[in-house]
Design a protein around this motif. Sequence first.
Motif, short mmCIF file in Angstrom:
data_model
loop_
_atom_site.label_atom_id
_atom_site.label_comp_id
_atom_site.label_asym_id
_atom_site.label_seq_id
_atom_site.Cartn_x
_atom_site.Cartn_y
_atom_site.Cartn_z
N SER A 19 0.82 -1.22 0.00
CA SER A 19 0.00 0.00 0.00
C SER A 19 0.85 1.27 0.00
O SER A 19 0.34 2.36 -0.23
CB SER A 19 -0.94 0.00 1.21
OG SER A 19 -0.21 -0.17 2.40
N SER A 20 2.16 1.14 0.26
CA SER A 20 3.04 2.32 0.23
C SER A 20 3.33 2.78 -1.20
O SER A 20 3.78 3.91 -1.40
CB SER A 20 4.37 1.99 0.93
OG SER A 20 5.00 0.90 0.26
N VAL A 21 3.09 1.93 -2.19
CA VAL A 21 3.40 2.28 -3.58
C VAL A 21 2.47 3.42 -4.01
O VAL A 21 1.25 3.25 -4.05
CB VAL A 21 3.24 1.05 -4.51
CG1 VAL A 21 3.46 1.46 -5.97
CG2 VAL A 21 4.22 -0.04 -4.11
N ASP A 22 3.07 4.59 -4.29
CA ASP A 22 2.23 5.75 -4.60
C ASP A 22 2.74 6.57 -5.79
O ASP A 22 2.27 7.68 -6.04
CB ASP A 22 2.11 6.66 -3.36
CG ASP A 22 3.47 7.17 -2.88
OD1 ASP A 22 4.48 6.83 -3.51
OD2 ASP A 22 3.50 7.90 -1.87
N HIS A 23 3.75 6.04 -6.53
CA HIS A 23 4.27 6.81 -7.66
C HIS A 23 4.13 6.08 -9.00
O HIS A 23 3.51 6.63 -9.91
CB HIS A 23 5.73 7.20 -7.43
CG HIS A 23 5.87 8.45 -6.61
ND1 HIS A 23 5.52 8.51 -5.28
CD2 HIS A 23 6.31 9.69 -6.94
CE1 HIS A 23 5.73 9.73 -4.83
NE2 HIS A 23 6.21 10.47 -5.82
N ALA A 24 4.72 4.91 -9.12
CA ALA A 24 4.68 4.25 -10.43
C ALA A 24 5.11 2.80 -10.31
O ALA A 24 5.78 2.40 -9.36
CB ALA A 24 5.61 4.98 -11.41
#
Length: 204
Positions: free
Chosen positions: A83-88
Motif C-alpha cells: 500500500s506504500s506504492v504511490d508513484h509508479a
Amino acid sequence: MRVPVTLMRLGRQSVRAPKLPFPGAVKLRAAQIAPISSFDRVTAFPPEQWHDLQAFRPQVLVGLQADLLHLAAAVKLGGVDTSSVDHAVFVLTECGDQALLDVSRVVLWQTFGVPVYELLVGKQGDLLASECQAHQGWHIEANAEFFIRNGELRARACGGHIETTGLAGYIETATCACGRAGARVMLEPAPLDSETWNELAATA
Ligand SMILES: [Zn+2]
C-alpha cells in the motif's frame, strides 16, 4: 541469469547502473522484484524477501511482467502489503520478450493503483527506451539507437551489439506531447489472435 549492469564491463570501462527514468526517482524508495537490482538506488526483493517489502515501504516497483503479476497475485491474497506504492510501476521488457499485455497493465493498475510504464531493456540490462509518461510511445534513451530492419525494430546501446526486439513499429521524431525531446519508438499494436477475434465477434 541476467548480468547486473553494475557488474558489466565494456572493454576496461565499468558501466554505471542506469537511473529510473522518472522525475525525482533518486529520492523515492524503489524496489525491484528480482534477485538483483539493475538500476541505481533501487533495492532488490526476490520472492523469499517479499515479507520485508512492507517495512521497506516502496513508493515505486520495478520488475519483469511475470514477476510483477506474481507479486500482484500475492498482494491480492493478502500475503504482501504494497500500500506504500504511490508513484509508479515500471515493467521491464527485455529485447525479444513479449511487450506488456493490455490485460496485464490493467491488473497492475488495479492492484497497485499507480501509473504503469514499460521500460525496454537489452539482454545485458541496458535501458534502451522508456514509455512516455503521457503514453505517447517510448522515448529512446540517450545511449541507445533504434532502427528498422525487415519490419522489426532493432536496438543498440553504447555502440554495443545489435539486439532484435521482436517488435514492429516505427521511429517518430516529432516533438512529443509530454514535452520531452528526442526520438520515440512507436509500437504497432499486436495483431489480435483468433480467440480475441471470436470474442469480439460474439459481442458485436
Ligand atoms: Zn513523451
